[in-house]
Design an enzyme around this catalytic site. Structure first.
Site, mmCIF file in Angstrom:
data_model
loop_
_atom_site.group_PDB
_atom_site.id
_atom_site.type_symbol
_atom_site.label_atom_id
_atom_site.label_comp_id
_atom_site.label_asym_id
_atom_site.label_seq_id
_atom_site.Cartn_x
_atom_site.Cartn_y
_atom_site.Cartn_z
ATOM 1 C CD GLU A 249 -2.878 1.091 2.509
ATOM 2 O OE1 GLU A 249 -3.875 1.267 2.294
ATOM 3 O OE2 GLU A 249 -3.212 0.035 3.122
ATOM 4 C CG HIS A 275 10.007 -28.846 2.353
ATOM 5 N ND1 HIS A 275 10.621 -29.757 2.550
ATOM 6 C CD2 HIS A 275 10.214 -28.936 4.351
ATOM 7 C CE1 HIS A 275 11.672 -30.447 3.773
ATOM 8 N NE2 HIS A 275 11.168 -29.579 4.291
ATOM 9 C CE LYS A 391 -10.293 2.519 2.434
ATOM 10 N NZ LYS A 391 -10.055 3.024 3.746
#
Length: 403
Positions: A249, A275, A391
């Site tokens: 961000e 792994h 938003k």
């Protein structure tokens, strides 16, 4: 704290340091290690509830979760800390089913005071239990709508300073209040951050290495655009999540020349991911830098027992080894395998132990590193226009549905 690296860029740091000094007068997170913690500790000692539920999202929860996750198994905490931070109904229901809501303090955190996810969850909580000044506290900006709500209902509130962004707010009331309530030493937290602050601004050893790292990351961002944090402790899983938000961000921006910038953060856990993801690091494209984070002292004496298993005698060399030694040897093997290749930039941070000052110092280091990288990129680390656009779209969609 111990440190080693295998990169060595050489550019003067004077101008950048002066820019950071100027920014320190305007951006609030730099000085949070020096705040007075008295009001948080005073409030904390009077909390009677056994369950503490933080309602928030992103910067309102990730930093607190990172510290709590790192420390909770090494502390005898009388209170439990929970986080309601997603609108996933299954997650909300499963967490609430575990909690006695009548023995719960709710901490509602939103810098703006109008965060959709936070208010949605808070509304739901209000349908289940009466949220009053006895069981609810608010952390927000001094003039937000959430502050107005708290005042109308005579609820205790604590302030998030205007000049402290959410993802940089862990050493404000956002993190300090809930952590103090559950019994974590917030003065030791700030002491750890303060040590890093003082070393950097007094231009000592930490200052030199973090400037070198930031410059390298930016100068070679087109070669190595992916930055992998390889944390060799499951307790650092919360830190990894916090780092991803902080890095993504803050650094994914358009610079002053209208050029798109960004360094892609990845947080993985050793030895689990050695792994899997290590294969990609070692034989995949050379587009990644790697930071390995080790814990020197796990404060745990768990050992592999002296047990002999039929058919597995060849592995008896494991007998008697402490698990803390095993995981650090696994980290060392990973580091050596990367360094032996000679073409993967890698640095190693070894934090002292599982304590408040260690995790706080690490987090403050990454805040400084983020600010430095942003300066080198000529971007603003503290806004988030890309997030804000989403938003706005969400709000319009929700308002349309309600009509």
């Amino acid at each position: 704290m111990k440190y080693q690296h295998n990169f060595n860029p050489t550019i003067s740091d004077e101008d950048i340091f002066n820019e950071i000094q100027k920014e320190k007068e305007l951006i609030g997170y730099y000085n949070l290690p020096f705040i007075d913690t008295k009001e948080y500790k005073e409030y904390a000692k009077n909390v009677k509830q056994k369950n503490i539920v933080v309602i928030g999202i992103g910067g309102s929860t990730l930093g607190t979760y990172a510290i709590y996750k790192f420390l909770k198994h090494s502390r005898e905490l009388e209170k439990k800390l929970y986080f309601l931070e997603t609108t996933d109904p299954i997650d909300i229901k499963s967490k609430i089913d575990m909690i006695d809501l009548n023995d719960t303090l709710f901490i509602v955190i939103s810098k703006s005071g109008t965060t959709v996810e936070t208010i949605a969850i808070f509304k739901y909580i209000n349908s289940l239990v009466s949220c009053t000044k006895e069981n609810t506290v608010v952390i927000t900006e001094h003039d937000s709508k959430l502050k107005i709500f708290a005042d109308k209902n005579k609820m205790q509130s604590f302030e998030i300073p205007k000049n402290v962004g959410g993802r940089f707010s862990v050493f404000s009331a956002v993190g300090l209040l809930p952590l103090a309530i559950v019994g974590i030493d917030i003065d030791e937290l700030l002491a750890g951050a303060k040590n890093i602050h003082n070393d950097f601004f007094q231009q000592k050893s930490f200052y030199k290495r973090i400037l070198k790292k930031a410059r390298f990351l930016v100068e070679y961002k087109y070669n190595f655009n992916i930055n992998v944090v390889f944390s060799y402790s499951s307790r650092l899983e919360g830190f990894n999540k916090w780092y991803i938000q902080l890095w993504g961000e803050s650094l994914g921006k358009v610079d002053i020349n209208n050029t798109r910038q960004g360094l892609t953060p990845i947080g993985i856990i050793g030895p689990i991911d050695q792994h899997s993801f290590l294969q990609l690091i070692v034989e995949g494209r050379r587009d990644k830098t790697v930071t390995v984070i080790k814990v020197e002292n796990f404060d745990n004496d768990l050992k592999i027992p002296e047990i002999h298993l039929d058919g597995l005698e060849d592995l008896d060399y494991l007998n008697g080894i402490a698990f803390s030694d095993l995981i650090n040897k696994q980290a060392d093997a990973t580091i050596e395998s990367i360094n032996n290749l000679g073409d993967i930039p890698c640095d190693v941070i070894t934090i002292d132990g599982v304590c408040e000052s260690a995790i706080a110092g690490l987090m403050y280091e990454y805040e400084l590193l983020t600010s430095l990288c942003a300066k080198f990129m000529y971007i603003d680390a503290y806004n988030q226009p890309g997030v804000e656009a989403g938003k706005i779209i969400l709000k319009k969609k929700l308002e349309k549905n309600s009509n």
